[in-house]
Design an enzyme around this catalytic site. Structure first.
Site, PDB file in Angstrom:
ATOM      1  N   ASP A 326      49.636 -95.979  -8.027  1.00  0.00           N
ATOM      2  CA  ASP A 326      49.094 -94.775  -8.617  1.00  0.00           C
ATOM      3  C   ASP A 326      49.348 -94.934 -10.121  1.00  0.00           C
ATOM      4  OD1 ASP A 326      48.238 -92.036  -8.709  1.00  0.00           O
ATOM      5  OD2 ASP A 326      50.313 -91.523  -9.103  1.00  0.00           O
ATOM      6  N   ASP A 523      49.533 -87.745  -4.157  1.00  0.00           N
ATOM      7  CA  ASP A 523      49.299 -88.979  -3.424  1.00  0.00           C
ATOM      8  C   ASP A 523      50.218 -89.155  -2.210  1.00  0.00           C
ATOM      9  OD1 ASP A 523      51.627 -89.752  -4.663  1.00  0.00           O
ATOM     10  OD2 ASP A 523      50.626 -90.969  -6.172  1.00  0.00           O
TER      11      ASP A 523
HETATM   12  P1  ADP Z   1      46.831 -89.847 -10.927  1.00  0.00           P
HETATM   13  O1  ADP Z   1      46.054 -90.491  -9.838  1.00  0.00           O
HETATM   14  O2  ADP Z   1      46.589 -90.522 -12.246  1.00  0.00           O
HETATM   15  O3  ADP Z   1      48.270 -89.701 -10.627  1.00  0.00           O
HETATM   16  P2  ADP Z   1      46.231 -87.116 -10.131  1.00  0.00           P
HETATM   17  O4  ADP Z   1      45.546 -87.415  -8.830  1.00  0.00           O
HETATM   18  O5  ADP Z   1      47.593 -86.529 -10.074  1.00  0.00           O
HETATM   19  O6  ADP Z   1      46.220 -88.372 -11.111  1.00  0.00           O
HETATM   20  O7  ADP Z   1      45.299 -86.144 -10.944  1.00  0.00           O
HETATM   21  C1  ADP Z   1      43.964 -86.504 -11.235  1.00  0.00           C
HETATM   22  C2  ADP Z   1      43.416 -85.696 -12.357  1.00  0.00           C
HETATM   23  O8  ADP Z   1      43.330 -84.329 -11.973  1.00  0.00           O
HETATM   24  C3  ADP Z   1      44.247 -85.711 -13.604  1.00  0.00           C
HETATM   25  O9  ADP Z   1      43.970 -86.810 -14.422  1.00  0.00           O
HETATM   26  C4  ADP Z   1      43.832 -84.402 -14.255  1.00  0.00           C
HETATM   27  O10 ADP Z   1      42.604 -84.555 -14.924  1.00  0.00           O
HETATM   28  C5  ADP Z   1      43.585 -83.484 -13.089  1.00  0.00           C
HETATM   29  N1  ADP Z   1      44.739 -82.637 -12.781  1.00  0.00           N
HETATM   30  C6  ADP Z   1      45.496 -82.683 -11.667  1.00  0.00           C
HETATM   31  N2  ADP Z   1      46.453 -81.754 -11.689  1.00  0.00           N
HETATM   32  C7  ADP Z   1      46.325 -81.099 -12.864  1.00  0.00           C
HETATM   33  C8  ADP Z   1      47.027 -80.020 -13.505  1.00  0.00           C
HETATM   34  N3  ADP Z   1      48.084 -79.426 -12.945  1.00  0.00           N
HETATM   35  N4  ADP Z   1      46.596 -79.622 -14.700  1.00  0.00           N
HETATM   36  C9  ADP Z   1      45.536 -80.210 -15.280  1.00  0.00           C
HETATM   37  N5  ADP Z   1      44.852 -81.210 -14.759  1.00  0.00           N
HETATM   38  C10 ADP Z   1      45.230 -81.671 -13.550  1.00  0.00           C
HETATM   39 MG    MG Z   2      49.856 -89.121  -9.507  1.00  0.00          MG
END
Ligand code: ADP
Ligand code: MG
Length: 626
Positions: A326, A523
């Site tokens: 991730d 995840d």
């Molecule tokens: P990664 O796979 O990089 O860990 P996430 O799946 O946690 O990313 O989140 C994907 C996207 O969703 C982030 O890049 C962001 O754009 C958006 N996002 C998720 N949670 C939040 C939040 N609490 N506030 C703002 N944006 C969020």
């Molecule tokens: Mg993440």
């Protein structure tokens, strides 16, 4: 040391003293036999009882049966012929020393593991006049209202008073689908709250709550057997009957053949050889050293800050061929700086304040960073209903208005057209009352050792590295290139990540393991779905630590290749011990059948192999230079 172990130690000492004392007692004949029955009974009564129960339950062939038949037979030969009873008592004595050693070692490592992976919730949030205070779950009375934020463990059993959310119950039920709850629903402790803030009225005290029962489950989980351990039980299933029938044949066939050829049959000689054969056949070294090797490997990894939840996961680690990462919080620090604010109709300060309020209940790294950028206390009375949409963002009621903060997918799902941004960075779009108010550009930094960690993985034989992220393509491409990652996919929802990993699982070569490394924020399902889930323990959520099979306590990506090397070393030691134990055993069995080994030699060979195997197993504990 437990009571049981102490009792065993006393039995061993008493028997050893009696054995030496009886050697000098000048009685012979039946009286001597009866005297030796005393130490024999003291040291062997539980083995005899277990062997007897085994026969009653029709599960005859185990090591207790072997020991019982061999020692009773040796006593009988002593009585009928040689007058030597020491051998029989000594064989039993050595066997019990081995057993004591084993239960001590196993008990000790069990305790260490359950201490390391304490799933006990550390606190419960109690709402006192709008302020949350953390208290020990043990102190919360039945009927108290507690508050559980997204990402937190539910500390006590209760009923939802207000709030809606989905719960991860996989630690309790093994069910990986989240369960949705609304006011009035019952809720059990030990689940992890995933999306909304919940207020729960407790129905049980901590001691009676489900989590206390789950702690028992964890104990069992840590003893989950690996394939190599199963190997022992599969081996025992044919091995024990084989040696018992082998011994029977050895006792009966040669004398019969001699009779036919009109030699004296020498019954007692052949019965003695058969009994020696049985004593030699005890697979003690194998039975003791394999679990011990695993425990030593798990212990050594634990000292290096790598928590492995069971020997099966250690074995899986050693076969890792693909590592999927991730991005946020795993390869990057997950600590964002606000770089810029674009197209905003509001003051910079006001924009960040709204963002911080919106993110007030989220445990996503983005949320934590925005709250830090605001840096001042938040007036929580302005915040109403909170909804976190995994992989998208948050939608929150502030001053009675709906405020959304998240990516462009979130905006579109609310029917709002975001203005695309051309800076490289993670973009948090904001909308207040259904009206687009601009976006905040934030940027994350790659962990200092991340590139080195990927290179180290390649060196340890991992042939593919992959990155999955919910973030935008531009950021993802930059990170992947900087770190030397083979392949990446971006703009994935949590369920897309699961799908990608499932695809890799179907395409992987047989016998190879696909590991997923994540922080558990959005995840956790992937952590469960991959062959092997590795979680970042320090930054990771409770959900991650629960769902993962391996936890890196300090979030250092270098630890992944280290964990693989520790696992490889441990598996090498396991196989060395299997070969050593079975090899020596085979030689002794042949010598025994030829009449070249007596019971003493048999016992010493076994104890010797056991000591070598145990010393070898302990090598698995030393991992600092790997
Ligand atoms: P990664 O796979 O990089 O860990 P996430 O799946 O946690 O990313 O989140 C994907 C996207 O969703 C982030 O890049 C962001 O754009 C958006 N996002 C998720 N949670 C939040 C939040 N609490 N506030 C703002 N944006 C969020
Ligand atoms: Mg993440």
């Amino acid at each position: 040391m437990t009571k049981k172990l102490k009792k065993m130690l006393i039995r061993i000492i008493v028997t050893a003293v009696l054995l030496v004392a009886l050697h000098f007692v000048p009685v012979s004949g039946i009286a001597r036999f009866l005297l030796y029955l005393i130490p024999y009974g003291i040291i062997g009564y539980d083995i005899l009882r277990k062997a007897w129960r085994g026969i009653l339950n029709r599960q005859v062939f185990d090591e207790n049966f072997l020991m019982a038949v061999a020692t009773i037979g040796a006593l009988a030969i002593g009585l009928l012929k040689t007058g030597d009873y020491e051998e029989s008592v000594a064989v039993m004595l050595f066997y019990q020393v081995g057993e004591l050693f084993q239960s001590y070692a196993v008990g000790k490592s069990r305790r260490n593991i359950s201490e390391l992976m304490d799933i006990r919730p550390d606190y419960a949030n109690i709402d006192t006049n709008g302020q949350l205070t953390r208290v020990d779950p043990d102190e919360v009375a039945v009927g108290t209202v507690i508050v559980v934020n997204p990402g937190e463990k539910v500390p006590l059993d209760g009923i939802v008073e207000s709030g809606e959310s989905s719960l991860n119950t996989s630690a309790l039920t093994g069910e990986s689908l989240p369960r949705d709850v609304k006011p009035g629903d019952g809720i059990v402790s030990g689940c992890i709250n995933m999306s909304g803030v919940l207020r729960i009225r407790t129905t049980r005290v901590f001691g009676e709550s489900t989590v206390s029962k789950v702690l028992d489950l964890v104990e069992n989980a840590s003893s989950r057997k690996s394939r190599s351990e199963n190997f022992i039980s599969r081996f025992a299933r044919w091995y024990t009957p084989a040696v018992v029938f082998g011994a029977l044949a050895l006792a009966v066939l040669p004398p019969l053949v001699r009779l036919l050829l009109s030699f004296p049959p020498e019954w007692s000689e052949w019965v003695y050889r058969a009994l020696t054969f049985l004593v030699i056949s005890c697979p003690c070294a194998l039975v003791i050293s394999i679990p011990l090797s695993f425990f030593a490997g798990i212990g050594g990894a634990g000292k290096a800050g790598i928590l492995i939840k069971g020997s099966n996961w250690l074995e899986a680690l050693s076969k890792t061929g693909t590592v999927v990462f991730d991005k946020t919080g795993t390869l990057t620090m997950g600590v964002f700086d606000v770089v810029d604010i674009h197209h905003s109709e509001l003051e910079r300060e006001t924009m960040i304040e709204y963002a911080a309020l919106a993110e007030s209940a989220s445990s996503h790294p983005i949320a934590v960073s925005i709250r830090k950028a605001w840096g001042k206390p938040l007036d929580m009375s302005r915040v109403g209903k909170v909804e976190e949409i995994s992989g998208n963002g948050v939608v929150v009621e502030i001053d009675g208005q709906e405020v959304a903060a998240g990516n462009s997918r979130l905006m579109r799902s609310l029917g709002i057209e975001p203005i695309e941004c051309h800076s490289t960075g993670t973009i948090v779009h904001m909308a207040i009352g259904g009206h687009y108010t601009g976006h905040i550009v934030i940027s994350d930094v790659v962990k200092p050792d991340a590139a080195k960690a990927i290179a180290a993985l390649k060196q340890s034989g991992v042939h593919q590295t992959v990155m999955l992220t919910g973030d935008g393509k531009a950021v993802a491409a930059e990170v992947a290139e900087r770190l030397g990652i083979d392949q990446f996919w971006s703009e994935l929802l949590p369920e897309d990540k699961v799908e990608k990993v499932e695809e890799m699982l179907t395409r992987k070569p047989a016998g190879e393991i696909v590991a997923f490394v994540g922080d558990g924020i959005n995840d956790a399902p992937v952590l469960t779905r991959a062959d092997l889930g590795i979680a970042m323990g320090a930054l990771g959520s409770d959900a991650a630590i629960e769902a993962a099979d391996v936890v890196l306590m300090d979030d250092d990506p270098m630890k992944i290749s280290k964990a693989i090397r520790i696992a490889r070393k441990c598996m090498r030691i396991v196989y060395e011990n299997i070969v050593l134990a079975i090899g020596v055993k085979a030689v002794c069995l042949v010598l025994g059948a030829l009449g070249l080994a007596n019971m003493w030699l048999a016992v010493f060979a076994d104890v010797g192999v056991m000591i070598l195997a145990v010393l070898n197993a302990i090598r698995a504990l030393f991992v600092s230079r790997l």
